[in-house]
Design a protein around this motif. Structure first.
Motif, PDB file in Angstrom:
ATOM      1  N   LEU A  50       1.055  -1.202   0.208  1.00  0.00           N
ATOM      2  CA  LEU A  50       0.039   0.166   0.091  1.00  0.00           C
ATOM      3  C   LEU A  50       0.673   1.255   0.122  1.00  0.00           C
ATOM      4  O   LEU A  50       0.630   2.251  -0.723  1.00  0.00           O
ATOM      5  N   LYS A  51       2.029   1.349   0.801  1.00  0.00           N
ATOM      6  CA  LYS A  51       2.697   2.325   0.688  1.00  0.00           C
ATOM      7  C   LYS A  51       3.680   2.683  -0.563  1.00  0.00           C
ATOM      8  O   LYS A  51       3.504   3.730  -0.770  1.00  0.00           O
ATOM      9  N   SER A  91       7.392   8.263 -12.548  1.00  0.00           N
ATOM     10  CA  SER A  91       7.030   7.836 -11.488  1.00  0.00           C
ATOM     11  C   SER A  91       7.586   6.426 -11.043  1.00  0.00           C
ATOM     12  O   SER A  91       8.132   6.188 -10.071  1.00  0.00           O
ATOM     13  N   PHE A  92       7.762   5.577 -12.255  1.00  0.00           N
ATOM     14  CA  PHE A  92       8.519   4.420 -12.061  1.00  0.00           C
ATOM     15  C   PHE A  92       9.907   4.491 -11.959  1.00  0.00           C
ATOM     16  O   PHE A  92      10.473   3.839 -10.969  1.00  0.00           O
ATOM     17  N   ALA A  93      10.624   5.563 -12.596  1.00  0.00           N
ATOM     18  CA  ALA A  93      12.102   5.422 -12.347  1.00  0.00           C
ATOM     19  C   ALA A  93      12.420   6.053 -11.021  1.00  0.00           C
ATOM     20  O   ALA A  93      13.159   5.471 -10.423  1.00  0.00           O
ATOM     21  N   ARG A 105       3.911   5.732  -5.504  1.00  0.00           N
ATOM     22  CA  ARG A 105       4.060   5.846  -7.168  1.00  0.00           C
ATOM     23  C   ARG A 105       2.923   6.725  -7.465  1.00  0.00           C
ATOM     24  O   ARG A 105       2.991   7.363  -8.385  1.00  0.00           O
ATOM     25  N   PHE A 106       1.899   6.478  -6.878  1.00  0.00           N
ATOM     26  CA  PHE A 106       0.538   7.352  -7.512  1.00  0.00           C
ATOM     27  C   PHE A 106       0.838   8.827  -7.192  1.00  0.00           C
ATOM     28  O   PHE A 106       0.535   9.590  -7.767  1.00  0.00           O
ATOM     29  N   GLY A 107       1.234   8.982  -6.018  1.00  0.00           N
ATOM     30  CA  GLY A 107       1.354  10.448  -5.676  1.00  0.00           C
ATOM     31  C   GLY A 107       2.576  11.002  -6.766  1.00  0.00           C
ATOM     32  O   GLY A 107       2.279  12.134  -7.066  1.00  0.00           O
ATOM     33  N   LEU A 108       3.543  10.396  -6.932  1.00  0.00           N
ATOM     34  CA  LEU A 108       4.766  10.780  -7.871  1.00  0.00           C
ATOM     35  C   LEU A 108       3.947  10.950  -9.456  1.00  0.00           C
ATOM     36  O   LEU A 108       4.427  12.193  -9.930  1.00  0.00           O
ATOM     37  N   PHE A 120       2.511  14.506 -13.474  1.00  0.00           N
ATOM     38  CA  PHE A 120       1.578  14.940 -14.525  1.00  0.00           C
ATOM     39  C   PHE A 120       0.802  16.169 -14.245  1.00  0.00           C
ATOM     40  O   PHE A 120       0.740  17.086 -15.236  1.00  0.00           O
ATOM     41  N   LEU A 121       0.547  16.810 -13.052  1.00  0.00           N
ATOM     42  CA  LEU A 121       0.129  18.312 -12.896  1.00  0.00           C
ATOM     43  C   LEU A 121       1.334  19.059 -13.159  1.00  0.00           C
ATOM     44  O   LEU A 121       0.938  20.198 -13.988  1.00  0.00           O
ATOM     45  N   LEU A 122       2.589  18.760 -12.889  1.00  0.00           N
ATOM     46  CA  LEU A 122       3.689  19.824 -13.064  1.00  0.00           C
ATOM     47  C   LEU A 122       3.798  19.744 -14.781  1.00  0.00           C
ATOM     48  O   LEU A 122       3.853  20.800 -15.322  1.00  0.00           O
TER      49      LEU A 122
END
Length: 95
Positions: free
Chosen positions: A4-5, A39-41, A10-13, A18-20
């Motif tokens: 979950l963490k 986010s993957f890297a 990853r979702f937060g990144l 995306f927003l940036l």
């Protein structure tokens, strides 16, 4: 809990990048591609222990999944596995 963490990290990144990217005017598709790649890297390179712990936790969850209990279902599962393995070898992919 590690899964979950790691997923939330990853979702937060992903959302942040995306927003940036959208704010910088990169466009929807390019922003999405950049967000997924970044986010993957970042999560893979900078959080390897969490990545490994999340993978182990997921493996334990899958290992606890219910298995067929009767003999016929087990035989069917073995036949299907053998068929898939043979097809993969025929296609040149190793098992």
């Amino acid at each position: 809990m590690n899964f979950l963490k790691y997923s939330l990290l990853r979702f937060g990144l992903l959302v942040l990048v995306f927003l940036l990217s959208m704010w910088l005017g990169a466009g929807l598709i390019l922003s999405g591609i950049a967000a997924v790649a970044a986010s993957f890297a970042v999560s893979y390179l900078f959080f390897p222990r969490l990545h490994t712990a999340a993978g182990e936790e997921l493996r334990r969850w899958v290992a606890r999944s219910p298995r067929p209990r009767n003999r016929v279902a087990l035989e069917d599962q073995e036949v299907e596995d053998a068929y898939v393995d043979r097809k993969l070898r025929e296609d040149g992919r190793e098992v």
